[in-house]
Design an enzyme around this catalytic site. Structure first.
Site, PDB file in Angstrom:
ATOM      1  N   CYS A 166       1.716   1.133  -0.973  1.00 19.35           N
ATOM      2  CA  CYS A 166       2.279   1.921  -2.061  1.00 19.35           C
ATOM      3  C   CYS A 166       1.749   3.362  -2.002  1.00 19.35           C
ATOM      4  O   CYS A 166       2.113   4.131  -1.124  1.00 19.35           O
ATOM      5  CB  CYS A 166       2.014   1.249  -3.400  1.00 19.35           C
ATOM      6  N   HIS A 194       4.622  -3.693  -2.385  1.00 18.05           N
ATOM      7  CA  HIS A 194       3.320  -4.355  -2.534  1.00 18.05           C
ATOM      8  C   HIS A 194       3.386  -5.748  -1.907  1.00 18.05           C
ATOM      9  O   HIS A 194       3.839  -6.697  -2.544  1.00 18.05           O
ATOM     10  CB  HIS A 194       2.963  -4.499  -4.015  1.00 18.05           C
ATOM     11  N   GLU A 249       0.950  -7.729  -1.479  1.00 17.25           N
ATOM     12  CA  GLU A 249       0.051  -8.619  -2.226  1.00 17.25           C
ATOM     13  C   GLU A 249       0.687  -9.139  -3.503  1.00 17.25           C
ATOM     14  O   GLU A 249       0.179 -10.095  -4.112  1.00 17.25           O
ATOM     15  CB  GLU A 249      -1.267  -7.893  -2.534  1.00 17.25           C
TER      16      GLU A 249
END
Length: 202
Positions: free
Chosen positions: A82, A184, A186
């Site tokens: 990001c 993202h 994650e």
């Protein structure tokens, strides 16, 4: 035991969720804001949520810019997430601070009638040569985005994926040992975890 991967802590970003994703992928990982730890790491991850200029000020205040650039120059794998993608570029409309300058280009704000920030799930269109980060990933897979700004690289060959949101924007870059995603991984469930595993395998 010396960690294989150091997640750079400059006071901005969801560090624990990134750390957990790498632990799940079997990596030896640590969060650190110490320049010495970054210099000792085999790989570095620069996550981030927030403002470009504020992030650069914090990286400078903590004396982390030099170690990050040194590791990239040495050929150590770098993963930006990001804001960690945007900081690779020269400058941003978000503020006056200069970026890391690894890539030439400017970070711009979304314009037009679409909702800002761009938030939610979206797909990727792969570009150029095969990128090792995207092994096992297809255009039918969706990733989680939350951002109001996007990078506009001068060197089009570094764009490894684009995403459509009021037009096409750069959603991933890759050159040599430098990888970065605007989304993202994650926060992108199993398919995002595949991205993490691919970086760990490099």
């Amino acid at each position: 035991m010396i960690p294989e991967i150091v997640i750079v802590d400059y006071g901005m970003g969801n560090l624990r969720s990134v750390e957990k994703a790498f632990e799940k992928a079997g990596a030896r990982v640590a969060i650190s804001s110490r320049p010495a730890d970054i210099r000792d790491a085999a790989k570095i991850v620069l996550p981030g949520v927030g403002a470009f200029s504020q992030a650069m000020k914090e990286l400078k205040r903590r004396k982390l810019v030099g170690p990050i650039l040194e590791k990239i120059e040495e050929g150590a794998p770098y993963l930006g997430l990001c804001l960690g993608l945007q900081l690779l570029f020269s400058s941003s409309e978000e503020g006056p601070e200069k970026g890391l300058g690894v890539f030439r280009g400017r970070v711009r704000k979304f314009q037009g009638s679409m909702k800002v920030p761009h938030m939610g799930w979206n797909s990727l269109k792969m570009r150029g040569n095969y990128c090792p980060l995207f092994e096992g990933i297809s255009g039918q897979d969706y990733f989680y985005f939350v951002h109001s700004f996007y990078a506009v690289p001068e060197e089009k060959g570094i764009v490894s994926a684009t995403t459509s949101y009021g037009g096409s924007f750069c959603s991933a870059v890759w050159k040599d040992n430098v990888f970065a995603t605007q989304f993202h991984p994650e926060k992108s469930q199993d398919i995002g975890q595949r991205i993490i595993r691919n970086f760990v395998k490099l």
